[in-house]
Design a protein around this motif. Structure first.
Motif, PDB file in Angstrom:
ATOM      1  N   SER A  41       0.861  -1.195   0.000  1.00  0.00           N
ATOM      2  CA  SER A  41       0.000   0.000   0.000  1.00  0.00           C
ATOM      3  C   SER A  41       0.890   1.235   0.000  1.00  0.00           C
ATOM      4  N   THR A  47      -2.064   8.498   0.790  1.00  0.00           N
ATOM      5  CA  THR A  47      -3.275   8.613  -0.040  1.00  0.00           C
ATOM      6  C   THR A  47      -4.137   9.791   0.418  1.00  0.00           C
ATOM      7  N   GLU A  74       1.349   4.052  -4.175  1.00  0.00           N
ATOM      8  CA  GLU A  74       1.804   2.660  -4.152  1.00  0.00           C
ATOM      9  C   GLU A  74       3.089   2.492  -4.955  1.00  0.00           C
ATOM     10  N   ARG A 150     -10.838   2.882  -1.468  1.00  0.00           N
ATOM     11  CA  ARG A 150      -9.964   2.978  -0.305  1.00  0.00           C
ATOM     12  C   ARG A 150      -9.767   1.617   0.345  1.00  0.00           C
ATOM     13  N   GLY A 151      -8.560   1.346   0.724  1.00  0.00           N
ATOM     14  CA  GLY A 151      -8.239   0.053   1.341  1.00  0.00           C
ATOM     15  C   GLY A 151      -8.123  -1.082   0.335  1.00  0.00           C
ATOM     16  N   GLY A 152      -8.084  -0.737  -0.959  1.00  0.00           N
ATOM     17  CA  GLY A 152      -8.175  -1.756  -2.008  1.00  0.00           C
ATOM     18  C   GLY A 152      -6.971  -2.670  -2.184  1.00  0.00           C
ATOM     19  N   SER A 153      -5.857  -2.363  -1.526  1.00  0.00           N
ATOM     20  CA  SER A 153      -4.675  -3.213  -1.710  1.00  0.00           C
ATOM     21  C   SER A 153      -4.896  -4.645  -1.218  1.00  0.00           C
TER      22      SER A 153
HETATM   23  N1  ASP Z   1      -3.481   3.443  -0.357  1.00  0.00           N
HETATM   24  C1  ASP Z   1      -4.876   3.116  -0.527  1.00  0.00           C
HETATM   25  C2  ASP Z   1      -5.662   3.699   0.629  1.00  0.00           C
HETATM   26  O1  ASP Z   1      -5.108   4.277   1.530  1.00  0.00           O
HETATM   27  C3  ASP Z   1      -5.109   1.657  -0.665  1.00  0.00           C
HETATM   28  C4  ASP Z   1      -4.753   0.822   0.539  1.00  0.00           C
HETATM   29  O2  ASP Z   1      -4.134   1.295   1.484  1.00  0.00           O
HETATM   30  O3  ASP Z   1      -5.110  -0.360   0.550  1.00  0.00           O
HETATM   31  O4  ASP Z   1      -6.865   3.579   0.626  1.00  0.00           O
END
Ligand code: ASP
Ligand code: MG
Length: 402
Positions: A41, A47, A74, A150-153
Protein backbone atom coordinates in the motif's frame (compact mmCIF):
# COMPACT_ATOMS: atom_id res chain seq x y z
CA UNK A 1 8.52 -24.79 -1.66
CA UNK A 2 5.37 -22.72 -1.79
CA UNK A 3 4.03 -19.69 -3.61
CA UNK A 4 3.27 -17.05 -1.01
CA UNK A 5 1.51 -13.73 -1.54
CA UNK A 6 2.18 -11.18 1.18
CA UNK A 7 0.49 -7.80 1.52
CA UNK A 8 1.79 -5.01 3.72
CA UNK A 9 -0.45 -2.07 4.63
CA UNK A 10 0.41 1.61 4.65
CA UNK A 11 1.48 1.77 8.29
CA UNK A 12 3.82 -1.20 7.77
CA UNK A 13 5.82 0.71 5.13
CA UNK A 14 5.38 4.23 6.56
CA UNK A 15 9.11 5.06 6.83
CA UNK A 16 12.60 3.76 6.03
CA UNK A 17 12.93 1.78 9.23
CA UNK A 18 9.62 0.02 8.67
CA UNK A 19 10.47 -0.72 5.05
CA UNK A 20 13.63 -2.38 6.34
CA UNK A 21 11.64 -4.48 8.76
CA UNK A 22 9.16 -5.50 6.06
CA UNK A 23 12.03 -6.30 3.70
CA UNK A 24 13.44 -8.57 6.38
CA UNK A 25 10.18 -10.55 6.50
CA UNK A 26 10.07 -10.77 2.70
CA UNK A 27 13.72 -11.85 2.45
CA UNK A 28 13.27 -14.53 5.11
CA UNK A 29 10.23 -15.93 3.30
CA UNK A 30 12.24 -16.04 0.07
CA UNK A 31 15.32 -17.56 1.70
CA UNK A 32 13.15 -20.34 3.12
CA UNK A 33 12.78 -21.46 -0.51
CA UNK A 34 9.44 -19.91 -1.42
CA UNK A 35 8.30 -17.96 -4.46
CA UNK A 36 7.24 -14.59 -3.07
CA UNK A 37 4.87 -11.98 -4.49
CA UNK A 38 4.40 -8.88 -2.36
CA UNK A 39 1.64 -6.27 -2.60
CA UNK A 40 2.26 -2.91 -0.96
CA UNK A 41 0.00 0.00 0.00
CA UNK A 42 0.99 3.65 -0.07
CA UNK A 43 3.15 4.80 2.84
CA UNK A 44 1.29 5.98 5.94
CA UNK A 45 -1.14 8.80 5.14
CA UNK A 46 0.09 9.28 1.59
CA UNK A 47 -3.28 8.61 -0.04
CA UNK A 48 -5.04 11.09 2.26
CA UNK A 49 -2.31 13.65 1.59
CA UNK A 50 -2.73 13.21 -2.15
CA UNK A 51 -6.48 13.75 -1.85
CA UNK A 52 -5.78 16.93 0.08
CA UNK A 53 -3.30 18.12 -2.53
CA UNK A 54 -5.88 17.58 -5.27
CA UNK A 55 -8.37 19.64 -3.28
CA UNK A 56 -5.97 22.56 -3.15
CA UNK A 57 -5.84 22.63 -6.94
CA UNK A 58 -9.37 21.66 -7.96
CA UNK A 59 -12.23 20.84 -5.58
CA UNK A 60 -13.94 18.70 -8.24
CA UNK A 61 -11.26 17.00 -10.34
CA UNK A 62 -12.25 14.35 -12.86
CA UNK A 63 -12.19 10.84 -11.48
CA UNK A 64 -9.70 9.75 -14.10
CA UNK A 65 -7.13 12.32 -13.02
CA UNK A 66 -7.84 11.53 -9.38
CA UNK A 67 -6.90 7.90 -10.00
CA UNK A 68 -3.83 8.99 -11.93
CA UNK A 69 -2.80 10.88 -8.79
CA UNK A 70 -3.80 8.37 -6.10
CA UNK A 71 -2.10 5.43 -7.81
CA UNK A 72 1.28 7.12 -7.34
CA UNK A 73 1.43 6.39 -3.61
CA UNK A 74 1.80 2.66 -4.15
CA UNK A 75 4.45 3.21 -6.83
CA UNK A 76 6.63 4.99 -4.28
CA UNK A 77 6.28 2.10 -1.81
CA UNK A 78 7.25 -0.67 -4.22
CA UNK A 79 10.23 1.23 -5.61
CA UNK A 80 11.58 2.04 -2.14
CA UNK A 81 11.06 -1.49 -0.88
CA UNK A 82 12.72 -2.91 -4.01
CA UNK A 83 15.72 -0.68 -3.36
CA UNK A 84 15.87 -1.92 0.21
CA UNK A 85 15.83 -5.57 -0.91
CA UNK A 86 18.44 -4.80 -3.58
CA UNK A 87 20.70 -3.44 -0.89
CA UNK A 88 20.23 -6.66 1.07
CA UNK A 89 21.43 -8.53 -2.00
CA UNK A 90 18.06 -10.01 -2.89
CA UNK A 91 16.89 -10.46 -6.50
CA UNK A 92 13.81 -8.26 -6.79
CA UNK A 93 11.63 -6.33 -9.24
CA UNK A 94 8.77 -3.90 -8.67
CA UNK A 95 5.76 -3.77 -11.01
CA UNK A 96 2.69 -1.54 -11.43
CA UNK A 97 -0.85 -2.78 -11.93
CA UNK A 98 -0.79 -2.50 -15.72
CA UNK A 99 2.48 -4.38 -15.90
CA UNK A 100 0.94 -7.45 -14.29
CA UNK A 101 -2.26 -7.29 -16.35
CA UNK A 102 -4.54 -6.19 -13.51
CA UNK A 103 -7.52 -5.30 -15.67
CA UNK A 104 -10.54 -3.56 -14.18
CA UNK A 105 -13.74 -1.93 -15.31
CA UNK A 106 -13.81 1.85 -15.77
CA UNK A 107 -15.45 2.83 -12.51
CA UNK A 108 -12.68 5.24 -11.53
CA UNK A 109 -12.13 5.45 -7.79
CA UNK A 110 -13.97 2.21 -7.14
CA UNK A 111 -13.00 -0.06 -10.01
CA UNK A 112 -13.76 -3.78 -10.00
CA UNK A 113 -11.12 -6.29 -11.00
CA UNK A 114 -12.02 -8.23 -14.14
CA UNK A 115 -8.94 -10.42 -14.51
CA UNK A 116 -5.29 -10.68 -13.60
CA UNK A 117 -3.22 -12.22 -16.35
CA UNK A 118 -0.17 -12.35 -14.13
CA UNK A 119 2.11 -13.46 -17.01
CA UNK A 120 4.79 -10.99 -16.08
CA UNK A 121 4.70 -12.12 -12.45
CA UNK A 122 5.19 -15.74 -13.54
CA UNK A 123 8.11 -14.77 -15.78
CA UNK A 124 9.80 -12.95 -12.95
CA UNK A 125 9.18 -15.76 -10.48
CA UNK A 126 10.76 -18.15 -12.99
CA UNK A 127 13.83 -15.92 -12.89
CA UNK A 128 13.78 -16.47 -9.13
CA UNK A 129 12.98 -12.86 -8.35
CA UNK A 130 10.91 -11.49 -5.53
CA UNK A 131 8.05 -9.60 -7.20
CA UNK A 132 6.73 -6.41 -5.61
CA UNK A 133 3.37 -5.23 -6.92
CA UNK A 134 1.63 -1.87 -6.42
CA UNK A 135 -1.67 -2.47 -4.65
CA UNK A 136 -4.93 -0.59 -5.17
CA UNK A 137 -4.48 0.01 -8.92
CA UNK A 138 -5.38 -1.48 -12.26
CA UNK A 139 -5.90 -0.57 -15.87
CA UNK A 140 -9.15 -0.32 -17.86
CA UNK A 141 -9.94 -1.16 -21.46
CA UNK A 142 -8.89 2.31 -22.57
CA UNK A 143 -5.44 1.75 -21.12
CA UNK A 144 -6.09 4.23 -18.31
CA UNK A 145 -5.16 3.77 -14.66
CA UNK A 146 -7.94 3.00 -12.20
CA UNK A 147 -8.01 2.53 -8.42
CA UNK A 148 -10.01 -0.04 -6.48
CA UNK A 149 -11.48 2.07 -3.68
CA UNK A 150 -9.96 2.98 -0.31
CA UNK A 151 -8.24 0.05 1.34
CA UNK A 152 -8.17 -1.76 -2.01
CA UNK A 153 -4.68 -3.21 -1.71
CA UNK A 154 -6.07 -6.18 0.23
CA UNK A 155 -8.19 -6.96 -2.79
CA UNK A 156 -5.17 -6.68 -5.09
CA UNK A 157 -3.39 -9.26 -2.94
CA UNK A 158 -6.28 -11.72 -2.92
CA UNK A 159 -6.84 -11.34 -6.67
CA UNK A 160 -3.19 -12.14 -7.35
CA UNK A 161 -3.20 -15.05 -4.92
CA UNK A 162 -6.30 -16.48 -6.59
CA UNK A 163 -5.00 -16.05 -10.13
CA UNK A 164 -1.60 -17.59 -9.34
CA UNK A 165 -3.15 -20.36 -7.20
CA UNK A 166 -0.95 -19.28 -4.32
CA UNK A 167 -0.51 -21.61 -1.38
CA UNK A 168 -0.90 -18.82 1.14
CA UNK A 169 -2.10 -15.21 1.20
CA UNK A 170 -0.82 -13.25 4.18
CA UNK A 171 -2.15 -9.79 5.00
CA UNK A 172 0.34 -7.99 7.24
CA UNK A 173 -1.00 -5.00 9.15
CA UNK A 174 -0.48 -3.00 12.34
CA UNK A 175 -2.62 -5.29 14.46
CA UNK A 176 -1.66 -8.90 15.06
CA UNK A 177 -4.98 -10.41 14.07
CA UNK A 178 -8.73 -10.27 14.47
CA UNK A 179 -9.98 -9.79 18.02
CA UNK A 180 -13.17 -10.61 19.87
CA UNK A 181 -13.66 -6.83 20.27
CA UNK A 182 -11.67 -3.68 19.54
CA UNK A 183 -8.62 -4.19 21.82
CA UNK A 184 -8.18 -0.43 22.20
CA UNK A 185 -11.62 -0.24 23.82
CA UNK A 186 -11.81 -3.64 25.48
CA UNK A 187 -8.43 -4.52 27.03
CA UNK A 188 -9.56 -8.08 27.74
CA UNK A 189 -10.32 -8.74 24.06
CA UNK A 190 -8.76 -11.97 22.82
CA UNK A 191 -7.11 -12.70 19.52
CA UNK A 192 -8.90 -15.31 17.42
CA UNK A 193 -6.88 -18.12 15.84
CA UNK A 194 -9.49 -18.56 13.14
CA UNK A 195 -12.62 -16.92 11.82
CA UNK A 196 -14.93 -17.80 8.92
CA UNK A 197 -15.27 -15.64 5.81
CA UNK A 198 -18.88 -14.86 6.69
CA UNK A 199 -18.01 -13.77 10.22
CA UNK A 200 -15.19 -11.62 8.89
CA UNK A 201 -17.53 -10.00 6.37
CA UNK A 202 -20.06 -9.21 9.06
CA UNK A 203 -17.42 -7.81 11.39
CA UNK A 204 -15.90 -5.72 8.59
CA UNK A 205 -19.21 -4.22 7.59
CA UNK A 206 -19.93 -3.56 11.25
CA UNK A 207 -16.90 -1.38 11.63
CA UNK A 208 -14.06 -3.74 12.56
CA UNK A 209 -11.73 -2.42 9.88
CA UNK A 210 -9.12 -5.11 9.51
CA UNK A 211 -9.69 -6.28 5.94
CA UNK A 212 -11.23 -4.66 2.88
CA UNK A 213 -14.67 -6.25 2.44
CA UNK A 214 -14.21 -7.01 -1.21
CA UNK A 215 -11.02 -8.91 -0.48
CA UNK A 216 -12.88 -11.21 1.90
CA UNK A 217 -15.71 -11.69 -0.58
CA UNK A 218 -13.23 -12.68 -3.25
CA UNK A 219 -11.32 -14.99 -0.91
CA UNK A 220 -14.58 -16.69 0.01
CA UNK A 221 -15.67 -17.08 -3.60
CA UNK A 222 -12.42 -18.79 -4.56
CA UNK A 223 -11.69 -20.53 -1.26
CA UNK A 224 -8.42 -18.65 -0.75
CA UNK A 225 -7.40 -18.91 2.88
CA UNK A 226 -6.12 -15.63 4.34
CA UNK A 227 -3.94 -14.94 7.32
CA UNK A 228 -4.04 -11.55 9.06
CA UNK A 229 -0.86 -10.89 10.99
CA UNK A 230 1.38 -8.17 12.36
CA UNK A 231 4.36 -6.77 10.51
CA UNK A 232 5.77 -5.59 13.84
CA UNK A 233 5.87 -8.83 15.81
CA UNK A 234 6.64 -12.20 14.34
CA UNK A 235 3.90 -14.42 15.64
CA UNK A 236 0.92 -16.27 14.18
CA UNK A 237 -2.12 -14.16 13.34
CA UNK A 238 -5.75 -14.99 12.56
CA UNK A 239 -6.72 -17.33 9.72
CA UNK A 240 -9.78 -16.44 7.68
CA UNK A 241 -11.30 -19.53 6.09
CA UNK A 242 -14.52 -21.36 5.21
CA UNK A 243 -14.89 -23.60 8.25
CA UNK A 244 -13.18 -23.17 11.55
CA UNK A 245 -12.51 -25.66 14.29
CA UNK A 246 -15.52 -26.45 16.42
CA UNK A 247 -15.06 -23.94 19.16
CA UNK A 248 -16.45 -23.65 22.63
CA UNK A 249 -17.19 -19.98 22.17
CA UNK A 250 -20.71 -19.09 21.13
CA UNK A 251 -19.75 -15.96 19.24
CA UNK A 252 -16.58 -14.82 17.51
CA UNK A 253 -16.69 -11.11 18.02
CA UNK A 254 -18.46 -7.93 19.01
CA UNK A 255 -18.41 -4.81 16.86
CA UNK A 256 -19.52 -1.24 17.28
CA UNK A 257 -20.53 0.98 14.39
CA UNK A 258 -21.08 4.68 15.06
CA UNK A 259 -21.81 5.64 11.48
CA UNK A 260 -25.50 5.19 12.12
CA UNK A 261 -28.55 7.45 12.25
CA UNK A 262 -32.14 6.45 12.96
CA UNK A 263 -34.98 8.04 11.05
CA UNK A 264 -38.59 7.55 12.12
CA UNK A 265 -41.56 8.39 9.93
CA UNK A 266 -44.64 8.76 12.08
CA UNK A 267 -48.28 8.67 10.99
CA UNK A 268 -47.98 6.89 7.67
CA UNK A 269 -51.09 5.35 6.13
CA UNK A 270 -51.46 1.66 6.92
CA UNK A 271 -51.97 0.51 3.35
CA UNK A 272 -50.07 -1.35 0.61
CA UNK A 273 -47.25 0.50 -1.14
CA UNK A 274 -46.17 2.82 1.67
CA UNK A 275 -42.92 1.04 2.50
CA UNK A 276 -42.22 0.83 -1.23
CA UNK A 277 -42.62 4.61 -1.57
CA UNK A 278 -40.33 5.36 1.36
CA UNK A 279 -37.52 3.02 0.40
CA UNK A 280 -37.71 3.72 -3.32
CA UNK A 281 -36.97 7.37 -2.63
CA UNK A 282 -33.94 6.36 -0.56
CA UNK A 283 -32.80 3.79 -3.10
CA UNK A 284 -32.96 6.37 -5.88
CA UNK A 285 -30.68 8.58 -3.79
CA UNK A 286 -28.37 5.55 -3.40
CA UNK A 287 -28.76 5.61 0.38
CA UNK A 288 -28.25 2.26 2.06
CA UNK A 289 -30.90 1.31 4.58
CA UNK A 290 -29.97 -1.14 7.30
CA UNK A 291 -32.34 -1.99 10.15
CA UNK A 292 -36.05 -1.49 9.39
CA UNK A 293 -38.84 -1.60 11.92
CA UNK A 294 -42.54 -1.15 11.16
CA UNK A 295 -45.05 -0.65 13.94
CA UNK A 296 -48.35 -2.48 13.96
CA UNK A 297 -51.19 -0.48 12.47
CA UNK A 298 -53.55 1.46 14.71
CA UNK A 299 -56.61 3.25 13.35
CA UNK A 300 -55.26 3.03 9.82
CA UNK A 301 -51.91 4.59 10.72
CA UNK A 302 -48.46 3.16 11.28
CA UNK A 303 -44.82 4.24 11.80
CA UNK A 304 -41.69 3.09 10.05
CA UNK A 305 -38.22 3.50 11.57
CA UNK A 306 -34.98 2.63 9.87
CA UNK A 307 -31.28 3.31 10.04
CA UNK A 308 -28.99 4.82 7.43
CA UNK A 309 -25.25 5.59 7.55
CA UNK A 310 -24.91 8.78 9.61
CA UNK A 311 -22.99 10.53 6.86
CA UNK A 312 -26.06 10.04 4.62
CA UNK A 313 -28.64 11.18 7.18
CA UNK A 314 -28.85 14.76 5.99
CA UNK A 315 -29.40 13.70 2.41
CA UNK A 316 -31.97 11.12 3.47
CA UNK A 317 -33.94 13.78 5.33
CA UNK A 318 -33.78 16.10 2.32
CA UNK A 319 -35.08 13.54 -0.17
CA UNK A 320 -37.79 12.34 2.21
CA UNK A 321 -38.96 15.94 2.77
CA UNK A 322 -39.04 16.45 -0.98
CA UNK A 323 -41.44 13.51 -1.24
CA UNK A 324 -43.39 14.27 1.94
CA UNK A 325 -46.64 14.75 0.02
CA UNK A 326 -46.34 11.59 -2.06
CA UNK A 327 -45.32 9.41 0.90
CA UNK A 328 -47.70 11.05 3.34
CA UNK A 329 -46.10 11.08 6.80
CA UNK A 330 -47.08 13.38 9.63
CA UNK A 331 -43.75 13.66 11.36
CA UNK A 332 -40.11 12.81 10.79
CA UNK A 333 -37.77 12.25 13.72
CA UNK A 334 -34.00 11.86 13.30
CA UNK A 335 -31.54 10.59 15.91
CA UNK A 336 -27.85 10.86 15.08
CA UNK A 337 -26.47 10.08 18.54
CA UNK A 338 -26.85 6.33 18.37
CA UNK A 339 -24.57 3.42 17.62
CA UNK A 340 -25.04 -0.13 16.46
CA UNK A 341 -23.56 -2.87 18.60
CA UNK A 342 -23.48 -6.35 17.13
CA UNK A 343 -22.40 -9.84 18.03
CA UNK A 344 -21.26 -12.15 15.25
CA UNK A 345 -20.75 -15.88 15.30
CA UNK A 346 -21.26 -18.82 12.96
CA UNK A 347 -22.01 -20.87 16.09
CA UNK A 348 -25.29 -18.98 16.51
CA UNK A 349 -26.95 -21.15 13.90
CA UNK A 350 -26.61 -24.19 16.11
CA UNK A 351 -27.01 -22.90 19.64
CA UNK A 352 -30.02 -21.30 21.27
CA UNK A 353 -30.15 -18.40 23.70
CA UNK A 354 -27.35 -16.31 22.23
CA UNK A 355 -29.52 -13.23 21.73
CA UNK A 356 -30.95 -13.61 25.24
CA UNK A 357 -27.43 -13.65 26.68
CA UNK A 358 -26.62 -10.43 24.85
CA UNK A 359 -29.81 -8.76 26.12
CA UNK A 360 -29.03 -9.92 29.64
CA UNK A 361 -25.61 -8.29 29.42
CA UNK A 362 -27.22 -5.03 28.29
CA UNK A 363 -29.75 -5.26 31.10
CA UNK A 364 -26.96 -5.82 33.64
CA UNK A 365 -25.21 -2.71 32.31
CA UNK A 366 -28.51 -0.78 32.30
CA UNK A 367 -28.19 -0.01 28.61
CA UNK A 368 -31.48 0.56 26.83
CA UNK A 369 -32.03 -1.09 23.44
CA UNK A 370 -33.50 0.99 20.63
CA UNK A 371 -33.98 -1.41 17.74
CA UNK A 372 -32.98 -5.03 17.23
CA UNK A 373 -32.16 -6.90 14.08
CA UNK A 374 -30.91 -10.41 13.53
CA UNK A 375 -29.49 -12.56 10.77
CA UNK A 376 -28.24 -16.15 10.77
CA UNK A 377 -24.90 -15.23 12.27
CA UNK A 378 -25.50 -11.78 13.75
CA UNK A 379 -27.56 -9.91 16.33
CA UNK A 380 -27.47 -6.11 16.25
CA UNK A 381 -28.95 -3.58 18.64
CA UNK A 382 -29.16 0.18 18.53
CA UNK A 383 -28.08 1.95 21.70
CA UNK A 384 -27.26 5.53 22.68
CA UNK A 385 -23.85 6.39 21.29
CA UNK A 386 -22.42 7.42 24.64
CA UNK A 387 -23.37 4.04 26.09
CA UNK A 388 -22.03 1.95 23.22
CA UNK A 389 -18.53 1.30 24.57
CA UNK A 390 -20.01 0.27 27.90
CA UNK A 391 -22.40 -2.03 26.06
CA UNK A 392 -19.56 -3.69 24.14
CA UNK A 393 -17.61 -4.24 27.37
CA UNK A 394 -20.62 -5.73 29.14
CA UNK A 395 -21.37 -8.10 26.27
CA UNK A 396 -17.71 -9.09 26.02
CA UNK A 397 -17.65 -9.88 29.69
CA UNK A 398 -20.78 -12.00 29.42
CA UNK A 399 -19.55 -14.09 26.49
CA UNK A 400 -15.81 -14.27 27.02
CA UNK A 401 -14.98 -13.56 30.63
CA UNK A 402 -17.74 -15.08 32.77
N1 ASP B 1 -3.48 3.44 -0.36
C1 ASP B 1 -4.88 3.12 -0.53
C2 ASP B 1 -5.66 3.70 0.63
O1 ASP B 1 -5.11 4.28 1.53
C3 ASP B 1 -5.11 1.66 -0.66
C4 ASP B 1 -4.75 0.82 0.54
O2 ASP B 1 -4.13 1.30 1.48
O3 ASP B 1 -5.11 -0.36 0.55
O4 ASP B 1 -6.86 3.58 0.63
MG1 MG C 1 -3.98 2.71 3.22
Amino acid sequence: MALIVQKFGGSSVANAERIQRVSGIIADTYKAGNDVVVVLSAQGDTTDDLIEKAGEINPAPSKREMDMLLSTGEQISIALCAMCLEKMGMPVISLLGWQIGMSTNSDYGNARIKAVTGDRIKEELDKKRIVLVAGFQGINKYGDITTLGRGGSDTTAVAIAVSLHADLCQIYTDVDGVYTADPRKVPTAKKLDEITYDEMLELASLGAQVLHNRSVEMAKRYGMELEVLSSFERKPGTKVKEVTKVEQTKISGIAKDSDVARIALVGLKDEPGIAFKVFRVLAQAKINVDIILQSIGREGAQDISFTVPRHCAEEAVTVLKEHEQAIGFQLMDVDTSIAKVSIVGAGMMSSAGIAALMFEALYDAKVNIGMISTSEIKVSVLVAEDEADRAVKAIHKKFFED
